[in-house]
Design an enzyme around this catalytic site. Structure first.
Site, PDB file in Angstrom:
ATOM      1  CD  GLU A  41      -2.789   1.211   2.636  1.00  0.00           C
ATOM      2  OE1 GLU A  41      -3.502   1.783   2.928  1.00  0.00           O
ATOM      3  OE2 GLU A  41      -2.346   0.268   3.511  1.00  0.00           O
ATOM      4  CE  LYS A 116      -7.364   1.279   3.300  1.00  0.00           C
ATOM      5  NZ  LYS A 116      -5.886   1.604   4.016  1.00  0.00           N
ATOM      6  CB  CYS A 152      -4.602  -1.892   4.020  1.00  0.00           C
ATOM      7  SG  CYS A 152      -3.789  -1.920   5.465  1.00  0.00           S
TER       8      CYS A 152
END
Length: 576
Positions: A41, A116, A152
């Site tokens: 990430e 994300k 994540c």
């Protein structure tokens, strides 16, 4: 199809340097015949970038470097890079100005962008401060294989596993509905003791629930107070571990997706790459080794990324400074560690000798600076003001502040990073001196309870780990007398810690219940602790908040550390 995982250790803000790390990994992936390379990430800018993200030139530089990287990569190789991208709709529609994104690069250009969706705001995370959440989950294809992309936290909303839903959306379930064959995750998941096992168990549950294999590529390294353990891995659709990368060091691995089996398989056989998920669990017998590795990595990266080459610390002959000296010696080499012994008239002979023996065992340099004359100078200077008062904490703390002043002078003069040596138990109850032993640029064991300090030192002496200059694993590293003698600040005759504090076994259990489990006084008492002791400890924790606010960054190894994720008010009601 071959997929490579690059477990990288980026430096926050070093866009060019991080880009070069990605490029080197891509060249290695090309040599090994990989079709796809995964990086962690925000791999281009480092995680967590925090308020660097509000600097427009930083985002512009990252964007320009992303384009240069795309052109420099092997053209046939697909590479997923993590970076921050502008939100083009923010001005017209509102919302944050950036996305936390995964960018697919191939053939010299950006092919696809993924944002994300789940932005954590708990503990050390503050992503909602900077990023707009992505609206949808999506995938790309290599041949006939549909590869879903997550970042994540997108994996951490498994309602069945956690027993609750933390976010409205579930990216993994959404990707399953899209019919993807494989899920990849770019992660920067911070370390805490036992977290590796939690990750593997959670993802195993998700894999079995959805029937989709997962590849998890995690960042490694220390960035300020946060340590990232790496421990990247891949699971097939049955939830079996196919590939496990190293913990606490950079690593690279290649695995295969078998299109006929529609599943991940290991490359080059199983060997050490395949282990059961229990190997990732935090077993009590292995806890010291894991925490040691984390602290060594944290010190090494803090020193390196902040531009230092040498460190200095005060050696008292006590167990806390002994452990910090051992960690520093392993992290950057004993030749780069300076211990300073500053005995006062209250320092015992055995403490001086213990510190000297420790220095010999570690092979570090040591300087002896007695402070008796300096104490007399302070006494004379303050005599008229302190007349008709009783010797007490103020006078005791002068000793600590003299030592802190000397250490800062050495740090300033020679450019050494000063390491402070206080542990979590002391930080919790304020058993530390502002502008004295709290001085420093890094608090190495500020998240390590006193009982764990003892455990780590015993483990170190057991021969379980090798300090770089130790040829004999059986050689004692921490002098036994340091471990066996009663702990003492030695600021007055006959002083021991338990004059002021409960036994550390009792204190640390109370603190863990209070700080990490958020138990009330009544709950802690119900667990078997004396009510008066519990109330006193709780009061000390509250009163010490102003000290912790001024402390050096402390390496985080627990779920609840006195650092980035601790946001307690100083001026507050005594009820809480």
């Amino acid at each position: 199809m071959k997929i490579a995982i690059a477990q990288l250790n980026p430096t926050i803000g070093d866009i060019l340097g991080n880009s070069n790390l990605i490029l080197e990994a891509a060249k290695q992936a090309e040599v090994e015949g990989a079709n796809l390379l995964l990086t962690p990430e925000l791999s281009l800018i480092g995680y967590p970038p925090r308020d660097l993200l509000i600097n427009p030139s930083f985002i512009a530089d990252a964007g320009a470097q992303l384009q240069q990287l795309a052109q420099a990569l092997p053209p046939e190789l697909a590479v997923i890079v993590g970076t921050a991208l502008p939100n083009a709709n923010a001005v017209k529609l509102g919302g944050k100005s950036l996305f936390n994104s995964a960018v697919l690069l191939q053939n010299g250009a950006v092919k696809t962008v993924f944002h994300k969706r789940l932005l954590p705001t708990y503990d050390v995370f503050d992503e909602d401060r900077y990023f707009e959440p992505g609206e949808n989950s999506n995938y790309f294809s290599i041949g006939e294989v549909k590869i879903g992309v997550t970042i994540c936290e997108d994996l951490w909303n498994n309602e069945e596993f956690w027993g609750k839903r933390s976010y409205a959306g579930d990216p993994v379930s959404d990707l399953a509905k899209l019919g993807v064959d494989l899920v990849v995750n770019l992660s920067a998941s911070p370390y805490s003791a036992g977290k590796r096992g939690v990750r593997s168990a959670m993802l195993q549950h998700s894999v079995i629930r959805c029937g989709i294999p997962i590849i998890y590529a995690n960042q490694v390294g220390g960035n300020d107070d946060i340590i990232f353990d790496g421990s990247s891995f891949a699971m097939n659709r049955k939830g079996d571990l196919i590939q496990v990368l190293a913990s606490f060091e950079t690593d690279f691995a290649v695995l295969e997706y078998d299109t006929a089996k529609q599943d991940l398989v290991g490359s080059g056989g199983m060997g050490q790459d395949a282990r059961s998920t229990t190997d990732l669990s935090f077993h009590p017998a292995e806890g010291d080794a894991e925490i040691w590795a984390a602290l060594v990595l944290g010190v090494r990266d803090y020193v390196r990324k902040c531009g230092f080459s040498k460190v200095v610390l005060g050696l008292s002959g006590g167990i806390d400074s002994a452990l910090v000296a051992a960690i520093a010696s392993c992290a950057i080499g004993p030749e780069n560690v300076l211990g300073v012994l500053m005995p006062s008239p209250y320092s015992s002979d055995h403490s001086v000798n213990d510190a000297l023996e420790l220095a010999r065992n570690l092979g570090i340099a040591i300087e002896l600076l007695p402070i008796g004359d300096l104490m007399k100078t302070y006494d004379r200077t303050l005599a008229n003001l302190f007349v008709n008062t009783t010797f007490g904490i103020a006078e005791e703390n002068i000793q600590s502040r003299i030592r802190g002043n000397l250490l800062m002078a050495i740090s300033n003069k020679f450019g050494h990073l000063l390491l402070s040596t206080g542990n979590k138990s002391e930080m919790a109850v304020g058993y530390c001196t502002l502008y004295g032993d709290m001085n420093g640029g890094l608090a190495v064991i500020a998240d390590v309870p006193k009982t764990r300090v003892y455990s780590l030192c015993r483990w170190l002496n057991s021969g379980s780990e090798k300090i770089k200059n130790q040829a004999d694993l059986g050689k004692e590293i921490i002098p036994v007398n340091i471990i066996t003698k009663p702990p003492s600040a030695e600021l007055k005759p006959g002083q021991v810690d338990q004059d002021s504090l409960p036994d550390y076994d009792v204190l640390d259990d109370i603190l863990q219940r209070l700080i990490e489990h958020h138990e009330s006084v009544q709950q802690i008492v119900a667990a078997g602790h004396d009510e008066a002791v519990v109330k006193r400890v709780v009061k000390l924790v509250r009163q010490a908040e102003f000290k912790r606010r001024q402390a050096a960054p402390g390496l985080k190894i627990s779920d609840r550390a006195f650092g980035t994720g601790w946001r307690m008010p100083i001026a507050k009601s005594s009820f809480y």
